[in-house]
Scaffold this active site. Sequence first.
Site, PDB file in Angstrom:
ATOM      1  N   GLU A 122       0.830  -1.207   0.000  1.00  0.00           N
ATOM      2  CA  GLU A 122       0.000   0.000   0.000  1.00  0.00           C
ATOM      3  C   GLU A 122       0.866   1.259   0.000  1.00  0.00           C
ATOM      4  OE1 GLU A 122      -3.176  -0.170   2.876  1.00  0.00           O
ATOM      5  OE2 GLU A 122      -3.138   1.982   3.174  1.00  0.00           O
ATOM      6  N   GLU A 126      -2.952  10.994   2.751  1.00  0.00           N
ATOM      7  CA  GLU A 126      -4.081  11.151   3.666  1.00  0.00           C
ATOM      8  C   GLU A 126      -4.115  12.563   4.231  1.00  0.00           C
ATOM      9  OE1 GLU A 126      -4.483   7.067   5.993  1.00  0.00           O
ATOM     10  OE2 GLU A 126      -2.408   7.670   5.689  1.00  0.00           O
ATOM     11  N   LYS A 206      -7.699   3.714  -5.015  1.00  0.00           N
ATOM     12  CA  LYS A 206      -8.951   3.922  -4.287  1.00  0.00           C
ATOM     13  C   LYS A 206      -8.996   5.352  -3.766  1.00  0.00           C
ATOM     14  CE  LYS A 206      -8.991  -0.927  -2.820  1.00  0.00           C
ATOM     15  NZ  LYS A 206      -9.081  -1.871  -1.685  1.00  0.00           N
ATOM     16  N   TRP A 210     -13.742   9.151   4.966  1.00  0.00           N
ATOM     17  CA  TRP A 210     -14.260   8.252   5.983  1.00  0.00           C
ATOM     18  C   TRP A 210     -14.139   8.890   7.362  1.00  0.00           C
ATOM     19  CZ3 TRP A 210     -10.434   5.981   9.309  1.00  0.00           C
ATOM     20  CH2 TRP A 210      -9.118   6.149   8.867  1.00  0.00           C
ATOM     21  N   THR A 221      -7.036   5.297  16.508  1.00  0.00           N
ATOM     22  CA  THR A 221      -7.563   5.888  15.284  1.00  0.00           C
ATOM     23  C   THR A 221      -8.192   7.242  15.573  1.00  0.00           C
ATOM     24  OG1 THR A 221      -7.995   3.683  14.380  1.00  0.00           O
ATOM     25  CG2 THR A 221      -9.113   5.536  13.344  1.00  0.00           C
TER      26      THR A 221
END
Length: 277
Positions: A122, A126, A206, A210, A221
């Site tokens: 990956e 972000e 992608k 979110w 998180t």
Amino acid sequence: MFFKPISAAAAVALAASGMVSAQTSTKCNPLSTNCPADPAFGSERANCDFTQGACSAFQVLAGTTLDYNGNGAAFTIRQQNDAPTIATGRYIFFGRVDIVLQAAPGKGIVTSVVLQSDDLDEIDWEWIGSDNVEAQSNYFSKGDTSTYNRGAFHPVVNPTGSFHTYTIEWTPQIINWMIDGNSVRTLTPEQAKGGAAYPQTPMQIKLGTWVGGGTASAPGTVQWAGGYADFSAAPFVGYYKSISIVDYAGSDGPSFTSVNEYVYGDRSGSSKSIWSN
């Protein structure tokens, strides 16, 4: 300290399903079983102008509804389980992705551009909605989330209120993250455990937004996402204006030959094991 309990691709999928987990996922992992070949972009480049509407290079994932306007594709978060996401149906095997976007604002809201392979290599961009001065780069290898020291932060002016061009150029020799044409980070195989942790297998692209700061999110998180999201301030909207995708088809530059698919020749996850048809 960069602290993130799951990869971006896993977090988007889990947010969309309303689940929280520390595990990444893939429909078929070629490191453990025989999987279908990955359809290739090959010599066919994708140039999507989302201000003109949907792009055929992308599939809209379940639960996703997008609006299109002069700013591009609007990825909107209205409630906790929203995670609008689109993904390419084809893969690049090394290549370059340039995307023009404005990240979604809001504490606990995350915007992600993710390149991910079937065996969970990956490469990410972000943005945290409450951090309007930085973008974050990251990478993972074979789904390894045992450590979270691979992320980096990069200054950018008003990412949730203005458009910028973000680039990932990925070759066998180097990964280069760029903002508005300027390199902000590079990674060589030698810097990634001598190549053992270097992303090197065919990847989908992608795009999504979110909720990192959800009430069911893991504490790490939530902390990374800037805190719990305040839905009284919703909707939170990120805009993807355009994207260009170029497949290098296993080499260090654009492919000019027809390549239909990529096949894992063994279960090593090495780029040398990948062959094309």
